[in-house]
Scaffold this motif. Structure first.
Motif, PDB file in Angstrom:
ATOM      1  N   UNK A  24       0.834  -1.208   0.000  1.00 42.91           N
ATOM      2  CA  UNK A  24       0.000   0.000   0.000  1.00 42.91           C
ATOM      3  C   UNK A  24       0.866   1.255   0.000  1.00 42.91           C
ATOM      4  N   UNK A  25       1.982   1.211   0.698  1.00 45.61           N
ATOM      5  CA  UNK A  25       2.873   2.370   0.811  1.00 45.61           C
ATOM      6  C   UNK A  25       3.487   2.779  -0.523  1.00 45.61           C
ATOM      7  N   UNK A  26       3.363   1.924  -1.535  1.00 46.27           N
ATOM      8  CA  UNK A  26       3.941   2.201  -2.847  1.00 46.27           C
ATOM      9  C   UNK A  26       2.899   2.571  -3.898  1.00 46.27           C
ATOM     10  N   UNK A  58      -5.354   2.552  -1.181  1.00 49.10           N
ATOM     11  CA  UNK A  58      -4.133   3.179  -1.689  1.00 49.10           C
ATOM     12  C   UNK A  58      -3.849   4.425  -0.853  1.00 49.10           C
ATOM     13  N   UNK A  59      -2.793   5.117  -1.187  1.00 45.66           N
ATOM     14  CA  UNK A  59      -2.390   6.326  -0.472  1.00 45.66           C
ATOM     15  C   UNK A  59      -2.694   7.572  -1.279  1.00 45.66           C
ATOM     16  N   UNK A  60      -2.659   8.690  -0.579  1.00 43.96           N
ATOM     17  CA  UNK A  60      -2.646   9.994  -1.225  1.00 43.96           C
ATOM     18  C   UNK A  60      -1.246  10.566  -1.022  1.00 43.96           C
ATOM     19  N   UNK A  61      -0.882  11.544  -1.811  1.00 46.48           N
ATOM     20  CA  UNK A  61       0.431  12.174  -1.670  1.00 46.48           C
ATOM     21  C   UNK A  61       0.293  13.267  -0.624  1.00 46.48           C
ATOM     22  N   UNK A  62       0.888  13.040   0.536  1.00 50.07           N
ATOM     23  CA  UNK A  62       0.738  13.976   1.645  1.00 50.07           C
ATOM     24  C   UNK A  62       2.065  14.425   2.212  1.00 50.07           C
TER      25      UNK A  62
END
Length: 115
Positions: free
Chosen positions: A28-30, A50-54
């Motif tokens: 998930x971190x990727x 998934x992630x957002x760019x934070x």
């Protein structure tokens, strides 16, 4: 190495691709999603795990600065901070302006065949 990027107009296809990436062992971190609209970005990130760019990706200084930036500047900064040139970030931001959603994958080794 720059992240792998895919562009989407269909949220369902993006969700399928994120699921496929997870089956391939991509963490998930990727995996990051980015849309022009913050609500859409958050919704897609939540629905796809998934992630957002934070702040973690851009650094605290840039994250705070993005609060005061115009939306286009904020998006370009986020894209630039995860590994793209300012020119590339501007091109991606134009795609976001057109309603596209971008999927960034930072684990290049696991996605060579996928991309």
């Amino acid at each position: 190495m720059k992240p792998v990027v895919k562009e989407y107009t269909n949220d369902e296809q993006l969700m399928k691709d994120v699921e496929e990436l997870q089956k391939m062992g991509v963490a998930k971190e990727d995996v990051y999603v980015l849309a022009h609209d913050d609500d859409r970005t958050e919704r897609l990130a939540d629905n796809t795990n998934a992630n957002t760019i934070g702040a973690k990706e851009t650094g605290f200084k840039h994250a705070v600065g993005n609060i005061f930036n115009k939306k286009g500047d904020e998006l370009r900064n986020k894209i630039h901070e995860i590994g793209f040139s300012e020119d590339e970030a501007a091109q991606f931001e134009k795609r976001l302006d057109e309603g596209k959603v971008l999927l960034f994958v930072t684990d290049n080794e696991k996605v060579k065949a996928w991309a």
